[in-house]
Enzyme design. Sequence first.
Site, short mmCIF file in Angstrom:
data_model
loop_
_atom_site.label_atom_id
_atom_site.label_comp_id
_atom_site.label_asym_id
_atom_site.label_seq_id
_atom_site.Cartn_x
_atom_site.Cartn_y
_atom_site.Cartn_z
N ASP A 62 0.81 -1.22 0.00
CA ASP A 62 0.00 0.00 0.00
C ASP A 62 0.85 1.28 0.00
OD1 ASP A 62 -1.96 -1.87 0.32
OD2 ASP A 62 -2.90 -0.94 2.06
N HIS A 219 3.86 -2.27 2.96
CA HIS A 219 3.95 -0.95 2.32
C HIS A 219 5.23 -0.87 1.51
CE1 HIS A 219 1.14 -0.45 5.68
NE2 HIS A 219 0.58 0.49 4.94
ZN LIG Z 1 -2.49 3.06 3.36
#
Ligand SMILES: [Zn+2]
Length: 287
Positions: A62, A219
Amino acid sequence: MANVTPVTSLRFAATVLALLTLLPFARPASAVPTGARPLSGGRLIEGRCPAAHPRCIAFTFDDGPDAFSTPRLLDLLDRHHVRATFFVVGHRIDGDEPHHRVQRGLLREIVRRGHLIGNHTYHHVVLGNLRPQQIDEEIDRTDALIAHATGGRRTGLFRAPFGMLSAPRSLQAVDARRLTPAYWMIDTHDWEARTSEQVVTRFRQELLAHPNGGVVLMHDTRPWSVSAFPMIMGVIARRNADLVAHGQAPYEVLNLDAFVVPRGTEPLRGEPGQRRQRSGAAHAATR
Ligand SMILES: [Zn+2]
């Protein structure tokens, strides 16, 4: 001998061509789905393994793309033959700064290498705090930027910032666009880590808590998360050797399109995000 006119032979050729496009090997590389229409509408990615796969893992990254850390991740994913899903934030691919241009190029590269792309809003803020029109803008602006950067591709995948989609007006916006909300099962907490070892340790703990595996949240904006990825693949390989030795099904690494289930009438998950939100503003800035 059959009387083959030019028209019938043309029709025959057209039929053969049409049939060929149905075969998987005849698909051009550009037809790799980005989480497009087949994934959207009245569906949900809850995060647990699909019924046909007793143990599974799917990687999601993400908050990117990131000019510095995403290229290295893409190479590592290739090296491990893993196809993942990237939930991208609109503001990172908007603008004329050199890093914006690089990041738009990265989006094309993500698609070219066969990964999926999802919408993670434009500003990465809690949707429930916004007015309906602002929520629409967060989604639509990012959708348009993804389409522009990838040559017209639309994504049907959506992940709300912090996984918070419980506010009725947020859900309404997602439903109106027939987007598929995507959650996760294994949270590596890489946003609060500072070393790849910390990310791997958390992954191990989470896998113990969820022994069947599921969708992993990471991430690609964090260099230590990128470095942790091959180490996590090592953890999975060692665990698989153990499982196979004991006659059990190993973890299969899938991509997010294998996780789509029909959405029932039950309320969508939103509580984990709300808990995180209450636990500190510093956390809220990252997921
Ligand atoms: Zn996020």
